[in-house]
Scaffold this motif. Structure first.
Motif, PDB file in Angstrom:
ATOM      1  N   ALA A 132       0.868  -1.187   0.000  1.00 26.92           N
ATOM      2  CA  ALA A 132       0.000   0.000   0.000  1.00 26.92           C
ATOM      3  C   ALA A 132       0.896   1.225   0.000  1.00 26.92           C
ATOM      4  O   ALA A 132       0.951   1.986   0.956  1.00 26.92           O
ATOM      5  N   SER A 133       1.598   1.423  -1.107  1.00 26.60           N
ATOM      6  CA  SER A 133       2.716   2.372  -1.123  1.00 26.60           C
ATOM      7  C   SER A 133       2.470   3.627  -1.951  1.00 26.60           C
ATOM      8  O   SER A 133       3.276   4.557  -1.887  1.00 26.60           O
ATOM      9  N   ALA A 169      -0.031  -6.194   3.567  1.00 23.05           N
ATOM     10  CA  ALA A 169       0.238  -5.994   4.991  1.00 23.05           C
ATOM     11  C   ALA A 169       1.616  -6.513   5.381  1.00 23.05           C
ATOM     12  O   ALA A 169       2.208  -6.037   6.358  1.00 23.05           O
ATOM     13  N   THR A 176       4.615   1.041   3.378  1.00 22.04           N
ATOM     14  CA  THR A 176       3.312   1.504   3.857  1.00 22.04           C
ATOM     15  C   THR A 176       3.381   2.976   4.243  1.00 22.04           C
ATOM     16  O   THR A 176       2.462   3.754   3.951  1.00 22.04           O
ATOM     17  N   TYR A 180       1.132   6.164   2.933  1.00 27.08           N
ATOM     18  CA  TYR A 180       0.439   7.082   3.834  1.00 27.08           C
ATOM     19  C   TYR A 180       0.815   8.526   3.507  1.00 27.08           C
ATOM     20  O   TYR A 180      -0.049   9.417   3.472  1.00 27.08           O
ATOM     21  N   ASP A 222      -5.961   5.426  11.063  1.00 29.52           N
ATOM     22  CA  ASP A 222      -5.197   4.554  11.967  1.00 29.52           C
ATOM     23  C   ASP A 222      -3.738   4.473  11.530  1.00 29.52           C
ATOM     24  O   ASP A 222      -3.272   3.422  11.080  1.00 29.52           O
ATOM     25  N   PRO A 223      -2.981   5.572  11.655  1.00 31.22           N
ATOM     26  CA  PRO A 223      -1.585   5.534  11.217  1.00 31.22           C
ATOM     27  C   PRO A 223      -0.739   4.543  12.003  1.00 31.22           C
ATOM     28  O   PRO A 223       0.155   3.892  11.437  1.00 31.22           O
ATOM     29  N   CYS A 226      -1.331   1.204  10.586  1.00 30.32           N
ATOM     30  CA  CYS A 226      -0.617   1.057   9.320  1.00 30.32           C
ATOM     31  C   CYS A 226       0.844   0.698   9.576  1.00 30.32           C
ATOM     32  O   CYS A 226       1.405  -0.196   8.932  1.00 30.32           O
ATOM     33  N   ALA A 233      -6.166  -1.662   9.125  1.00 35.64           N
ATOM     34  CA  ALA A 233      -5.612  -0.345   8.794  1.00 35.64           C
ATOM     35  C   ALA A 233      -5.062  -0.333   7.379  1.00 35.64           C
ATOM     36  O   ALA A 233      -5.257   0.640   6.631  1.00 35.64           O
ATOM     37  N   ILE A 234      -4.360  -1.396   7.000  1.00 34.46           N
ATOM     38  CA  ILE A 234      -3.817  -1.488   5.643  1.00 34.46           C
ATOM     39  C   ILE A 234      -4.950  -1.526   4.623  1.00 34.46           C
ATOM     40  O   ILE A 234      -4.866  -0.926   3.545  1.00 34.46           O
ATOM     41  N   LEU A 237      -6.169   2.021   4.146  1.00 44.74           N
ATOM     42  CA  LEU A 237      -5.185   2.790   3.391  1.00 44.74           C
ATOM     43  C   LEU A 237      -5.198   2.382   1.922  1.00 44.74           C
ATOM     44  O   LEU A 237      -5.198   3.236   1.023  1.00 44.74           O
ATOM     45  N   ALA A 390       2.589   6.910  11.518  1.00 47.28           N
ATOM     46  CA  ALA A 390       2.624   5.950  10.408  1.00 47.28           C
ATOM     47  C   ALA A 390       4.028   5.422  10.139  1.00 47.28           C
ATOM     48  O   ALA A 390       4.198   4.522   9.309  1.00 47.28           O
TER      49      ALA A 390
END
Length: 453
Positions: A132-133, A169, A176, A180, A222-223, A226, A233-234, A237, A390
């Motif tokens: 999730a970049s 994840a 991640t 964020y 929810d940093p 993450c 959380a992931i 995001l 994060a």
């Protein structure tokens, strides 16, 4: 992840026809490929890191669905791949040798390389997301550096995406954190679009706005989760990032996802800052710091006494076209950046005969501007804390950017994109320099936060 939202957004996507997201869905890669590219062979594109994350599972899924795998192109994992055009050339030349559709197993950079190489060949492609970049998975265009200048080059978005939350994840936390950082800039970037809309310069598309902004706060909520790799959380995001990319497709522009905060990153990227780091300094890390910088400026905007702005003085101080070119040239010492910045700045430059009308318009609409942007914004301290939680950089010193360079970047950032932002509003009012200087003076954010906590 709310798949209903993604499926609805796909209805207005120009290129992407299918997105499968969820836990364990890497096993569905073959079925997705076969449905979107019937009768076609696949060629796998990865680097050593992404191959280790999901490559074998992708290959097995393709073969299990009866898709012939024509070959693999696996970049080295070290040094970490970067988005230079020479890598597009290498990949394109390889893809030319096979009659197959590329299936990349990739996060940001490698996805962009595959996207552009396939686009240059007039071929579709699909991607299996490995982190999730960034928000570019579902976006058209690829951010690639060529001849020292990084821009988004036109090419279609992927036909299909597979986003396995278990794989994402498990990605390194730094990836991640960069996602964020990329997503949080939609907060001040959204304010920039509201300003442009209020002044009649670029209207907000309410549907596209909703694709990004309706899920944004939840995606960022929810940093710490993450940073810890918490699947929920992931998932949030990842959904925010995918929706951002789909919004860019629907709007055929990055406006829904990029404001002045992104320009800090673009400036530093074009200068090659952090390119030789291992791993190279990521786009999202720079964008996150740019977000703090933009939010700090917006705090001064909210406190600005608009009645003190003298229209006659602003008009008298406005540079003519030659003087404005000279201003831009003085800010950009690198030839390639200077020429591009001149073109971008000229595209949004207000001619002297029109500047009085623009300043009067801004003053007239100022109360409504403040009313609209106030609920959109967070403070610089709030943005910095979110980024810190994060696990990403939240202060320019963490990127080896000192305060002198940071101050310069505010002015450079105003020149490098034709997209209208609050930076341009302040420039037209004749107060941009004063507002920036105040950030570094006693009581200003950067004076009070000279280093990371």
């Amino acid at each position: 992840m709310t798949s209903d939202l993604i499926q609805k957004a796909l209805e207005t996507a120009t290129d992407t026809k299918a997105i499968v997201a969820g836990d364990g869905v890497v096993a569905e890669t073959g079925a997705v490929f076969a449905a979107q590219f019937p009768g076609k062979k696949a060629v796998l594109v990865a680097d050593e890191n992404t191959w280790a994350a999901a490559g074998e599972a992708v290959e097995q899924s393709l073969e299990g669905a009866g898709v012939a795998v024509e070959g693999r192109y696996v970049f080295p994992g070290t040094p970490t791949l970067y988005a230079g055009y020479e890598n597009v050339t290498k990949l394109r030349e390889y893809l030319e040798t096979v009659d197959a559709v590329a299936c990349s197993v990739a996060s940001g950079t490698l996805n962009d390389l595959t996207k552009l190489a396939s686009g240059e060949l007039g071929r579709p492609y699909m991607n299996v997301c490995t982190a999730a970049s960034m928000d570019g998975y579902a976006a058209f265009g690829a951010s690639i550096t060529r001849d020292g200048f990084k821009i988004t080059r036109n090419c279609p978005a992927p036909t299909a995406l597979v986003a396995d939350l278990r794989v994402m994840a498990a990605a390194p936390p730094r990836l991640t954190a960069t996602g964020y950082g990329d997503l949080i800039e939609k907060i001040p970037g959204g304010a920039d679009w509201l300003v442009a809309d209020e002044l009649g310069i670029e209207a907000v598309d309410q549907y596209v706005w909703g694709l990004v902004q309706d899920t944004l706060r939840g995606a960022l909520a929810d940093p710490k989760g993450c940073a810890a790799g918490d699947p929920a959380a992931i998932s949030g995001l990842a959904e925010g990032l995918l929706m951002s990319g789909l919004a860019m497709q629907a709007h055929q522009s990055s406006r829904p996802a990029s404001g002045a905060g992104h320009n800090f990153s673009h400036q530093w990227e074009m200068e090659g800052h952090g390119l030789d780091w291992e791993p190279p300094l990521s786009h999202g890390n720079k964008v996150g710091v740019g977000t703090v910088a933009a939010c700090a400026l917006y705090e001064k905007v909210l406190a600005l006494d608009i009645d003190s702005v003298d229209v006659d003085a602003a008009v008298a101080a406005w540079p003519d076209p030659a003087a404005n070119d000279a201003r831009v040239e003085a800010l950009q010492s690198i030839d390639a950046i200077r020429e591009a910045a001149l073109a971008q700045s000229r595209a949004k430059y207000v001619q002297p005969e029109n500047i009085r009308g623009r300043v009067e318009l801004i003053k007239e609409h100022w109360p409504r501007i403040i009313e609209r942007i106030t609920p959109q914004l967070v403070t610089a301290s709030e943005a910095a804390q979110m980024l810190k939680d994060a696990g990403g950089p939240y202060h320019p010193s963490m990127l080896d950017i000192d305060q002198e360079k940071l101050k310069l970047t505010y002015f450079q950032a105003q020149t490098i994109r034709s997209r209208y932002t609050m930076f341009d509003t302040l420039q037209e009012l004749g107060v941009f320099a004063d507002v920036v200087e105040s950030l570094f003076a006693p009581g200003g954010y950067w004076h009070d936060h000279p280093t990371a906590d």
